[in-house]
Motif scaffolding. Structure first.
Motif, PDB file in Angstrom:
ATOM      1  N   MET A 161       0.709  -1.162  -0.147  1.00 29.75           N
ATOM      2  CA  MET A 161      -0.061   0.025  -0.008  1.00 29.75           C
ATOM      3  C   MET A 161       0.701   1.329  -0.042  1.00 29.75           C
ATOM      4  SD  MET A 161      -3.128   0.580  -0.398  1.00 29.75           S
ATOM      5  CE  MET A 161      -3.534  -1.208   0.025  1.00 29.75           C
ATOM      6  N   ASP A 203      -1.741   6.620   0.195  1.00 32.25           N
ATOM      7  CA  ASP A 203      -2.881   5.996   0.598  1.00 32.25           C
ATOM      8  C   ASP A 203      -3.142   6.001   2.137  1.00 32.25           C
ATOM      9  OD1 ASP A 203      -2.958   5.772  -2.008  1.00 32.25           O
ATOM     10  OD2 ASP A 203      -3.751   3.717  -1.951  1.00 32.25           O
ATOM     11  N   GLU A 217       0.041  -5.279   7.504  1.00 34.16           N
ATOM     12  CA  GLU A 217       0.247  -5.728   6.191  1.00 34.16           C
ATOM     13  C   GLU A 217       1.465  -6.637   5.804  1.00 34.16           C
ATOM     14  OE1 GLU A 217       1.969  -2.375   3.883  1.00 34.16           O
ATOM     15  OE2 GLU A 217       0.556  -2.639   2.222  1.00 34.16           O
ATOM     16  N   PHE A 273      -8.675   0.067   2.045  1.00 31.55           N
ATOM     17  CA  PHE A 273      -7.591   0.029   0.871  1.00 31.55           C
ATOM     18  C   PHE A 273      -7.952  -0.436  -0.462  1.00 31.55           C
ATOM     19  CE2 PHE A 273      -4.698   0.557   4.697  1.00 31.55           C
ATOM     20  CZ  PHE A 273      -4.439   2.060   4.455  1.00 31.55           C
ATOM     21  N   THR A 274      -8.856  -1.483  -0.517  1.00 30.49           N
ATOM     22  CA  THR A 274      -9.240  -2.118  -1.622  1.00 30.49           C
ATOM     23  C   THR A 274     -10.581  -1.649  -2.147  1.00 30.49           C
ATOM     24  OG1 THR A 274     -10.488  -3.919  -0.371  1.00 30.49           O
ATOM     25  CG2 THR A 274      -8.358  -4.436  -1.069  1.00 30.49           C
TER      26      THR A 274
END
Lengths: 384, 370
Positions: free
Chosen positions: A1, A5, A53, A289-290
């Motif tokens: 990521m 973002d 993550e 995030f998606t």
């Protein structure tokens, strides 16, 4: 990521414009404002996405192109000595529901693949596949509505053609229970048995009238829909009207899914007894995030508009595990038998809708026991 | 009541709004046929115009120029547009009858902007319902329709109004009904553009005739297909309010869907609302941050615990309104003295068809008990 973002998310969280206070406090009119503020503050400052993550990236992540849809899946290899499939490990596909993701199933998958690590027997190990639902974190949405390959067919092609499993088992909850049922109905030659946490509840004209016990169950579902089901009502009728409230506002997203984690789990009203802050914020971050919250609403719309498959009959052995805090009411045995070849019916002592996260030991043990019974009864299990 | 100095929106609020509109994160593009929400091109056009073309200050000046009043002594503060009949120096001095206009959701006093100039010969009072745009803040955030009725009655008492004709739509009809039930001496006649759906949603009568049964079935079908917003607003308002209060795009999608689907256009929003008009209505909710509190009448709704209302009642229906009741059903709850079904118009009749709405007000004025 990308860092940008992450920065952008933090900026939105810090700039959250909160609704005005209401006369009702706590959770009586929806998400509790104080709890949400606390979690939003932690999401902005304190929660370490990079650490989570890294953990997610360390999972056995794979991708497959299944007839044009890019499907992400996790594959946990069975530990050595597995014999669930009669001399080898039985493959099993696990499917989550809404508002969840593959992340909920990681603990269950690890227990099923490596039982010896949690005090179990290596012979009970499965080869575990956890695909991400299309339009959920982190699989692609299918392109059109009509003519799109239904998810259970994606699953079968993934298991059968991409991974080469002749025979496999399946487990699911919520939306995942429905997909698991359709999978067994469509591919009885491949699916050795299914283990689900809830069952098809459609009342059919061509079936005998519900019994008194079944009527109590159906009435409880109706009452639940009235009191708790507004989210599904909105998802199935006007998903795109709601979507910006969840996809343009991280606080709005967290509000929407936090409420469900509290109301549907066996947490006694205190969500933290079942979910850590980090768990909830990782689920929310995955959706954020998606940018998949809007596409995750699509199964509701499809079902309400005749675009989902119909469950007529599941003829493979079926196990139902009923967690007491799950939605609505537990289905009576006779109701399950109307549509499934029920061979195992387990009322659970505790746990709720997110059983894979809430009670992974209970759930893993029940899945093992069910597929163990199938193997013991001389069924031909496993892949070659 | 005393004159209320309309407070202009702080510049920081408008700057923040523009910033939020700039960073709107669009929903990934699934193309769904049918009616799953506001068409994406319309939402984009609205947001672009809101960000780069729309000028709230212009709208605000026009709204500020309305004669705003606020209660001084009432237990629940109330603001209202109060316009004495032409030629009268004050409400108390006016001999003309008083008309109270009650707005609904998701609108505000602005619903009546086109009607006000047509009612110059009577005294008009347009309360900003507590919890809604332009309202005086109340301790509870928002109020049930019953509590709103009491607040309106108190405000009218402060103004010296002893008798009035009440004209209402949507949530306003719930308030009007409660006003007539709880303050019968105050209400000389009612004009309603709908019969509250709560009459069939909660404790429906047991002896419906065929036409009424068909209406109730239509109502339940409407609730199933269109009523998701109401279901969420009444059961989990605070869960929803967060996203709508934090994202102007979310607020626009939520409100404009209703403006589009409930009005009598030919499929295009701009048949009924220009972009500026729709954005004025949405901005009214944004700058007042009142979307969450506007859900209170839904969350606090229940059975109507009073006998039939014996105040003379005029009902006008408009074909594109949500679910229109048959006269017999209305007569169970109201003393219906006039009934008219117009051929055009929708939920926002006073805005869409001000002259037809006016007919209802005039007819109620003629029918009023003196």
């Amino acid at each position: 990521m990308p860092d940008a973002d992450l920065q952008e998310l933090r900026a939105r969280l810090r700039a959250t414009r909160w609704p005005r206070p209401w006369p009702l406090d706590g959770w009586r009119a929806g998400t509790d404002g104080d709890e949400l503020r606390r979690l939003v503050a932690r999401w902005a400052d304190g929660y370490d996405w990079r650490r989570h993550e890294a953990e997610l990236n360390a999972l056995p992540v794979h991708h497959a192109d299944v007839e044009g849809t890019r499907v992400q899946y996790l594959r946990f290899e069975a530990e050595a000595g597995a014999a669930t499939g009669g001399g080898a490990a039985l493959p099993i596909v696990l499917t989550n529901g809404w508002p969840s993701s593959f992340y909920e199933l990681v603990g269950l998958a690890e227990r099923l693949a490596t039982p010896s690590r949690s005090g179990g027997d290596a012979r009970d190990a499965f080869t575990v596949v956890v695909p991400s639902l299309p339009g959920f974190p982190s699989s692609e949405q299918r392109p059109g509505l009509e003519g799109a390959l239904p998810t259970h067919e994606l699953w079968h092609r993934l298991m059968h053609e991409h991974l080469g499993f002749e025979r496999y088992g399946a487990h699911g909850s919520d939306l995942g229970s429905a997909i698991t049922g359709w999978l067994a109905q469509a591919h009885p030659e491949a699916v050795v048995g299914i283990h689900v946490l809830d069952v098809d509840r459609r009342v059919r004209e061509d079936e005998p009238e519900p019994t008194a016990e079944e009527r109590v169950y159906l009435d409880a579902l109706d009452a639940w829909s009235q009191a708790e089901g507004a989210y599904a009502h909105q998802h199935s009728t006007r998903p795109l009207t709601l979507a910006p409230a969840l996809s343009d506002s991280p606080a709005g997203l967290l509000s929407w899914i936090l409420e469900k984690h509290r109301a549907w789990s066996d947490c006694g009203g205190d969500v933290s007894t079942r979910f850590s802050d980090d768990y909830l914020l990782t689920q929310a971050s995955l959706y954020w995030f998606t940018n998949t919250i809007s596409t995750s609403l699509r199964p509701y719309y499809e079902r309400a508009h005749g675009l989902a498959p119909t469950l007529h009959r599941v003829d493979v052995p079926t196990a139902v595990a009923l967690f007491p805090a799950d939605l609505g009411a537990p289905a009576p045995r006779s109701w399950v038998q109307r549509r499934y070849r029920l061979t195992r019916y387990t009322p659970m002592p505790r746990g709720g809708h997110f059983a894979a996260h809430e009670e992974p030991e209970l759930l893993a043990a029940d899945i093992r026991a069910f597929f163990g019974e199938l193997a013991g009864s001389g069924g031909q299990l496993g892949s070659r | 009541m005393r004159r209320h100095a309309f407070a202009r929106t702080e510049q920081a609020v408008l700057d923040d709004l523009r910033e939020r509109l700039r960073r709107f994160r669009s929903v990934p593009g699934v193309r769904l046929d049918g009616a799953p929400g506001v068409p994406e091109p319309l939402l984009r056009a609205l947001l672009e115009h809101w960000r780069d073309g729309f000028d709230w200050r212009v709208q605000e000046e026009r709204i500020a120029a309305l004669p705003w009043w606020e209660t001084e002594r009432a237990p629940v503060p109330l603001r209202a547009v109060v316009s004495p009949a032409a030629g009268a120096s004050s409400v108390a001095a006016a001999a003309a009858p008083v008309v109270v206009l009650l707005h609904g959701w998701p609108d505000s006093v602005l619903r009546f902007e086109r009607l006000l100039p047509l009612l110059g010969d009577v005294t008009v009072v347009v309360p900003a319902l507590p919890g809604f745009p332009f309202a005086a803040p109340v301790a509870q955030g928002g109020l049930s329709s019953v509590a709103m009725a009491d607040a309106v009655a108190d405000a009218l008492a402060e103004l010296g109004v002893e008798r009035c004709v009440v004209s209402a739509g949507d949530v306003g009809c719930d308030v009007a009904e409660a006003l007539a039930a709880r303050h019968p001496a105050l209400v000389a006649a009612l004009h309603l553009t709908d019969v509250s759906q709560y009459h069939f949603l909660v404790d429906p009568p047991g002896d419906l005739d065929a036409e009424e049964r068909a209406y109730v079935e239509r109502g339940h079908r409407w609730q199933a297909a269109e009523g998701g917003y109401m279901h969420e607003q009444s059961t989990r308002p605070n869960t929803l309010a967060v996203g709508l209060g934090d994202s102007p795009a979310a607020l626009a999608a939520w409100i404009v869907e209703k403006l589009l689907r409930w009005s009598d256009g030919d499929g295009s929003l701009t048949d009924v609302f220009s972009l500026d008009e729709a954005l004025t209505w949405v901005s009214a909710y944004w700058v007042s941050a009142s979307i969450g509190t506007s859900f209170t009448p839904y969350a606090a709704a229940g059975a109507k615990e009073w006998p039939r209302i014996e105040v003379p009642t005029v009902v006008t229906t408009f074909p594109r309104d949500l679910v229109n009741a048959p006269r017999r059903f209305a007569e169970r709850f109201f003393d219906v003295v006039a009934w008219r079904e117009f051929e055009r118009g929708g939920h926002f009749a006073a805005w869409e068809r001000p002259h037809e709405h006016l007919w209802g007000v005039r007819t109620a004025l003629e029918a009023r008990r003196r």
